[in-house]
Design a protein around this motif. Structure first.
Motif, PDB file in Angstrom:
ATOM      1  N   MET A 306     -14.326  60.791 -83.530  1.00 48.99           N
ATOM      2  CA  MET A 306     -14.291  60.548 -81.881  1.00 48.99           C
ATOM      3  C   MET A 306     -14.552  59.460 -81.425  1.00 48.99           C
ATOM      4  N   GLN A 307     -13.554  58.567 -80.617  1.00 56.17           N
ATOM      5  CA  GLN A 307     -13.485  57.322 -80.149  1.00 56.17           C
ATOM      6  C   GLN A 307     -13.750  57.486 -78.825  1.00 56.17           C
ATOM      7  N   LEU A 308     -14.603  56.587 -78.021  1.00 58.91           N
ATOM      8  CA  LEU A 308     -15.341  56.747 -77.131  1.00 58.91           C
ATOM      9  C   LEU A 308     -15.550  54.754 -76.142  1.00 58.91           C
ATOM     10  N   PHE A 355     -19.984  64.786 -88.592  1.00 54.83           N
ATOM     11  CA  PHE A 355     -18.827  64.204 -87.029  1.00 54.83           C
ATOM     12  C   PHE A 355     -19.559  62.680 -87.040  1.00 54.83           C
ATOM     13  N   THR A 356     -18.213  61.408 -86.570  1.00 56.56           N
ATOM     14  CA  THR A 356     -18.468  60.542 -86.066  1.00 56.56           C
ATOM     15  C   THR A 356     -18.317  60.111 -84.799  1.00 56.56           C
ATOM     16  N   PHE A 357     -19.029  59.835 -84.215  1.00 53.66           N
ATOM     17  CA  PHE A 357     -18.432  59.301 -82.837  1.00 53.66           C
ATOM     18  C   PHE A 357     -19.447  57.662 -82.833  1.00 53.66           C
ATOM     19  N   VAL A 358     -17.566  57.341 -82.060  1.00 50.45           N
ATOM     20  CA  VAL A 358     -17.621  55.528 -82.376  1.00 50.45           C
ATOM     21  C   VAL A 358     -17.355  55.472 -80.678  1.00 50.45           C
ATOM     22  N   VAL A 359     -18.642  54.823 -80.293  1.00 48.53           N
ATOM     23  CA  VAL A 359     -18.334  54.209 -79.061  1.00 48.53           C
ATOM     24  C   VAL A 359     -18.525  52.701 -78.866  1.00 48.53           C
ATOM     25  N   MET A 381     -23.129  58.361 -84.338  1.00 48.49           N
ATOM     26  CA  MET A 381     -22.988  57.810 -83.560  1.00 48.49           C
ATOM     27  C   MET A 381     -22.838  55.900 -84.189  1.00 48.49           C
ATOM     28  N   LYS A 382     -21.687  55.405 -83.440  1.00 47.94           N
ATOM     29  CA  LYS A 382     -22.094  54.475 -84.354  1.00 47.94           C
ATOM     30  C   LYS A 382     -21.006  52.852 -83.139  1.00 47.94           C
TER      31      LYS A 382
END
Length: 472
Positions: A306-308, A355-359, A381-382
């Protein structure tokens, strides 16, 4: 032949490296270590059809000017109308578009766009003089002739750039026919992966939301008249993207809120959007936050990264948006809060295995205060690298210094080029690699890293981390 008084175009081999001699020497060695590594482009906006069809690019304007809103927005700021640059205007004269770029070349001094354009002109087309009003037609003819050659077709450039993977950005209702055509073509040796971008069906304030929800229903074969059907349709389309090689989702919002709603409240707002009824600003913000939370839940389920990227007021210039549509260079950054905004999502999913979350952010004040501490704690989170307004050399160095002290190098995600201009991909990655080597050379000079560690880190930032984080 160079025109009278033409300025030379000769990108310096030490561009962007430190000016201090001993650091520059280290940076040169680090750059040599990573310069030829394959490019991983996990976040971009190139049309997959360009590679599926593999047709010659028609002219310099269509290749280097019209699709690149970094270029068109600068020219627009100097009073050049967007329609004269070919934006949403297929009848614009490409030679005239090119003349406008050349006549305004001085506007790009000191910008990252100048770095990319110089590299493209010099390395791909052998141009050795800066564009100007005097040489515009000669350069146009030269580049047009070169574009007819097989080595400048899209697939040839993909391999010339040493691309390992290229991600596109796609609407949930896209059939991904071009991706399928590439996958089924035995002559194609690259990889082009779609990215699931659901913004068109998660923002109830969009004027096209009702039409988009019907497109979602048509593509999924699931009735989206109610909220439960809507969620089911989204899950179905995510599976469709996964089947076509997707590894990521991408979410562009103004605020980073992720607070979930009660199902009944979400259903009520959704019903208004489906029926084309107006929603309040508060309802729109609440539903977008809710759907970010639900999107994270879906990523936990299906494994899509997931990219935000919050913090942008889209389509700031209303008249330009109404005449030319979105993505025309008038998106403007706003201050953004992350610590409280992301707490619901990260508390629920921040340590979920897989789960990978790139902000990403365009708000520099949040780098060291919020983004890096969050990524330095939550395993999921990354930190995404600067993009768009923050891909200038100075901004990238500021970002690297701000996040490394708390999150280190290995809680970041590597570089993303975020481009719509195919030929700029290699140049953008070259800029990022040079700047990372410049930053690392300072740590070596201060005896904070050995040169061997710096070389390994440079390779990880350029190649290993983006492959791992974006699962490509």
């Amino acid at each position: 032949m160079p025109q009278p008084n033409a300025l030379p175009l000769a990108p310096h081999p030490d561009r962007l490296l430190p000016s201090e001699p001993s650091r520059r020497a280290v940076a040169r060695r680090l750059l040599a270590h990573v310069a030829d590594l394959p490019l991983v482009s996990p976040h971009g906006h190139i049309d997959a059809g360009i590679l599926a069809r593999d047709e010659a690019f028609p002219d310099p304007a269509a290749l280097l000017v019209t699709p690149d809103h970094y270029v068109t927005r600068m020219l627009y700021s100097a009073g050049v109308p967007l329609d004269r640059l070919g934006v949403r205007n297929p009848d614009a004269d490409p030679r005239e578009i090119w003349r406008l770029l050349c006549a305004h070349w001085h506007l790009f001094r000191g910008t990252p766009s100048r770095l990319w354009l110089e590299s493209e002109l010099h390395d791909l087309f052998g141009v050795r003089e800066q564009p100007s009003a005097g040489n515009a037609d000669a350069l146009y003819d030269r580049i047009t002739a070169a574009l007819a050659e097989p080595e400048l077709r899209p697939r040839a450039l993909y391999h010339r750039f040493n691309l390992e993977v290229l991600a596109t950005t796609d609407n949930p209702w896209d059939d991904l026919a071009d991706h399928r055509a590439l996958a089924d073509d035995p002559s194609w040796k690259g990889r082009v992966a779609p990215t699931f971008r659901p913004d068109g069906v998660t923002d109830p304030e969009r004027p096209d939301i009702a039409a988009n929800l019907r497109l979602l229903a048509e593509a999924s074969g699931i009735d989206t008249a109610d909220y439960a059907g809507y969620l089911a349709a989204l899950r179905d389309r995510r599976r469709h993207f996964l089947a076509h090689g997707a590894s990521c989702t991408d979410h562009g919002v103004e605020a980073a809120g992720t607070a979930p709603l009660e199902a009944s409240a979400a259903a009520e707002i959704y019903g208004k959007a489906y029926r084309g009824e107006p929603v309040t600003a508060a309802e729109g913000e609440a539903f977008r936050a809710h759907m970010l939370f639900e999107s994270a839940r879906m990523s936990v389920e299906d494994g899509l990264v997931m990219q935000l990227h919050p913090g942008v007021r889209r389509n700031h210039h209303r008249a330009v948006f109404e005449e030319f549509g979105p993505d025309t260079g008038c998106d403007i950054p706003v201050a953004t809060e992350y610590t409280r905004a992301l707490q619901p999502l990260l508390n629920a999913f921040g340590r979920e295995p897989g789960f990978t979350f790139v902000v990403f952010t365009v708000d520099e004040t949040s780098f060291s205060r919020e983004i890096a501490p969050l990524a330095g704690h939550y395993p999921a989170m990354k930190v995404g690298a600067p993009w768009w307004f923050l891909d200038a050399p100075e901004a990238i160095l500021r970002w690297r210094a701000a996040v490394t002290e708390t999150a280190g190098f290995y809680n970041t995600a590597g570089f993303v080029d975020d481009t719509r201009a195919f030929c700029s991909i290699a140049a953008r990655h070259d800029v990022a690699r040079r700047l990372d080597c410049a930053y690392l050379s300072g740590l070596v000079a201060e005896h904070r890293l050995s040169e061997e560690e710096a070389a390994q880190t440079a390779a990880d930032l350029a190649h290993t981390l983006p492959k791992q984080v974006f699962r490509v």
